[in-house]
Design a protein around this motif. Sequence first.
Motif, PDB file in Angstrom:
ATOM      1  N   ARG A 360       0.873  -1.111   0.148  1.00 24.88           N
ATOM      2  CA  ARG A 360       0.155  -0.139   0.062  1.00 24.88           C
ATOM      3  C   ARG A 360       0.691   1.114   0.045  1.00 24.88           C
ATOM      4  O   ARG A 360       1.872   1.159   0.409  1.00 24.88           O
ATOM      5  CB  ARG A 360      -0.834  -0.025   1.198  1.00 24.88           C
ATOM      6  CG  ARG A 360      -1.911  -1.104   1.230  1.00 24.88           C
ATOM      7  CD  ARG A 360      -2.871  -1.062   2.270  1.00 24.88           C
ATOM      8  NE  ARG A 360      -4.128  -1.859   2.241  1.00 24.88           N
ATOM      9  CZ  ARG A 360      -5.061  -1.820   1.576  1.00 24.88           C
ATOM     10  NH1 ARG A 360      -5.436  -0.520   0.946  1.00 24.88           N
ATOM     11  NH2 ARG A 360      -5.938  -2.888   1.362  1.00 24.88           N
ATOM     12  N   CYS A 361       0.082   2.417  -0.553  1.00 22.23           N
ATOM     13  CA  CYS A 361       1.036   3.699  -0.527  1.00 22.23           C
ATOM     14  C   CYS A 361       1.443   3.970   0.599  1.00 22.23           C
ATOM     15  O   CYS A 361       0.887   4.140   1.799  1.00 22.23           O
ATOM     16  CB  CYS A 361       0.144   4.770  -0.983  1.00 22.23           C
ATOM     17  SG  CYS A 361       1.025   6.281  -1.522  1.00 22.23           S
ATOM     18  N   ARG A 362       2.760   4.430   0.860  1.00 17.90           N
ATOM     19  CA  ARG A 362       3.445   4.791   2.140  1.00 17.90           C
ATOM     20  C   ARG A 362       3.015   6.068   2.475  1.00 17.90           C
ATOM     21  O   ARG A 362       3.036   6.378   3.639  1.00 17.90           O
ATOM     22  CB  ARG A 362       4.969   5.036   1.949  1.00 17.90           C
ATOM     23  CG  ARG A 362       5.755   3.626   1.572  1.00 17.90           C
ATOM     24  CD  ARG A 362       6.999   3.775   1.589  1.00 17.90           C
ATOM     25  NE  ARG A 362       7.948   2.623   1.312  1.00 17.90           N
ATOM     26  CZ  ARG A 362       9.293   2.462   1.308  1.00 17.90           C
ATOM     27  NH1 ARG A 362       9.940   3.463   1.788  1.00 17.90           N
ATOM     28  NH2 ARG A 362       9.824   1.310   1.065  1.00 17.90           N
ATOM     29  N   VAL A 363       2.307   6.894   1.874  1.00 16.62           N
ATOM     30  CA  VAL A 363       1.441   8.250   2.315  1.00 16.62           C
ATOM     31  C   VAL A 363       0.071   7.998   2.584  1.00 16.62           C
ATOM     32  O   VAL A 363      -0.151   8.355   3.718  1.00 16.62           O
ATOM     33  CB  VAL A 363       2.016   9.167   1.024  1.00 16.62           C
ATOM     34  CG1 VAL A 363       1.247  10.632   1.554  1.00 16.62           C
ATOM     35  CG2 VAL A 363       3.355   9.210   0.878  1.00 16.62           C
ATOM     36  N   CYS A 364      -0.585   7.599   1.474  1.00 17.16           N
ATOM     37  CA  CYS A 364      -2.215   7.683   1.718  1.00 17.16           C
ATOM     38  C   CYS A 364      -2.648   6.241   2.049  1.00 17.16           C
ATOM     39  O   CYS A 364      -4.032   6.099   2.545  1.00 17.16           O
ATOM     40  CB  CYS A 364      -2.754   8.040   0.544  1.00 17.16           C
ATOM     41  SG  CYS A 364      -2.621   7.456  -0.905  1.00 17.16           S
ATOM     42  N   GLY A 365      -1.754   4.959   1.876  1.00 17.27           N
ATOM     43  CA  GLY A 365      -2.429   3.574   2.151  1.00 17.27           C
ATOM     44  C   GLY A 365      -3.416   3.172   1.055  1.00 17.27           C
ATOM     45  O   GLY A 365      -3.752   1.804   1.232  1.00 17.27           O
ATOM     46  N   ALA A 366      -3.470   3.948  -0.199  1.00 19.01           N
ATOM     47  CA  ALA A 366      -4.103   3.253  -1.301  1.00 19.01           C
ATOM     48  C   ALA A 366      -3.351   1.971  -1.807  1.00 19.01           C
ATOM     49  O   ALA A 366      -2.162   1.975  -1.748  1.00 19.01           O
ATOM     50  CB  ALA A 366      -4.299   4.209  -2.151  1.00 19.01           C
ATOM     51  N   PRO A 367      -4.055   1.003  -2.242  1.00 15.68           N
ATOM     52  CA  PRO A 367      -3.281  -0.331  -2.816  1.00 15.68           C
ATOM     53  C   PRO A 367      -2.364   0.170  -4.123  1.00 15.68           C
ATOM     54  O   PRO A 367      -2.902   0.962  -4.717  1.00 15.68           O
ATOM     55  CB  PRO A 367      -4.485  -1.169  -3.445  1.00 15.68           C
ATOM     56  CG  PRO A 367      -5.742  -0.621  -2.555  1.00 15.68           C
ATOM     57  CD  PRO A 367      -5.424   0.809  -2.349  1.00 15.68           C
TER      58      PRO A 367
END
Length: 424
Positions: A360-367
């Motif tokens: 997941r994105c290290r910034v926003c958590g999106a896959p």
Amino acid sequence: MGTKAIVIVGKYDEEHLKIYREAILRSGLNPLLVRIVDSSWGESAIESNKIILENAWTAEMAKIEEKTLPASRREVILGKVPIVKERIDKPVYIKDMCQGLYRACTLCEESCPYNALKVDKKTGIIIDYDKCTGCGLCVSSCPLSAIQFPSVSQVALFELSKVKGDKTISCYKDNKNSIKLPCVLMLSAEDIILLRNGGKLNLVCNGCELSKDISKIKDIVSQINDKIGGISFVYPEGKIEAKDPKDVSIQFNYLSNKSEARKEILNHEKDLPLYYEVSINENTCTLCESCAKWCPTSAITLKRSKEDEIFEFDPDKCIGCKICVNVCPEGNSCSGPKAIKVEKKERPSKKVLIRDYLVRCRVCGAPVGSRRSLNLVKKTMKEKGAECDDEWLERCPKHRAEYAFQQRFGMAAKFKPRKFGEQA
């Protein structure tokens, strides 16, 4: 239908068939909308031919060729040699029924031993009628019935299966009492099961130049006969004897293609050879998601949890189109087999094809993607001489752009991308 369809009750032999055909062509009728029944065959033969004609919506799609008929002395003297429109009873392609599968499905092309079909990924299926022999193997292969014979539509076969009683099916060259098809090779497993549904089924191939391609239907008949019995098949080299028939009751209102038929059959009878199984080679699969995105029936689905990315397979939905194989980017004729494989299987169960850690994105958590897919991206970029650090890789597209911007202008620089249409 707006076009005349006729059942002629008379003599079904070579001499009379020639007479009937010339009369039909001279009258301007579509010969594919005229069925011949011998007067000795009885009322049931007339009724089965009526069913075929009532569902002959493909008859007007046949290729048309001009043909010169034998002229009488008077016609020669008057210079009126009869030229008529002949309909060629060879398979036709129905693009609307293909539902876009031609962009990745090649079953019909692979089924043709005469190289008469080519898949054009932009326009659909192209049939070379000079090469086509009318064997019907392409008709049998298409799960969506996008290829059909003009004289006997797919719906006609489904409607015939509703008729109770034993049935004998052969081709037009057979002079005996039977339901006439262009060729018995056009029958799929779904067709045979449904035609057996109303009673015992006897298939007959008297032998012609097409009988050399008979192995596929022999295998299908043997497999179905082992399960439900009541099916015999007479062919030039031998015979498959019908086994003891089991009670089969498959009720339906209307079916338009073999995919619908398969689903209806499996709703009633689970133990039949209509299943496919998909397997994945975990050593080569990168979880690129192509198979799940392209699957037309959602037999392969992608599911994500907080930690995992999972590909699941449902055999009840798989129609064996092999699109997943064709779109798989891993492996080809040069580098080896594909990472995914489709094969016939006896009643497989639902299963997880492959599972991997979800990044997941290290910034926003999106896959962002599976660990395998990101590793492939990293490897490919390095091979091409491009920089690829994990901080950039493990971000969503928006935050990758932000990271690249800050790498160039400093981490304190504010990243404010313009929205679409916004003026600078």
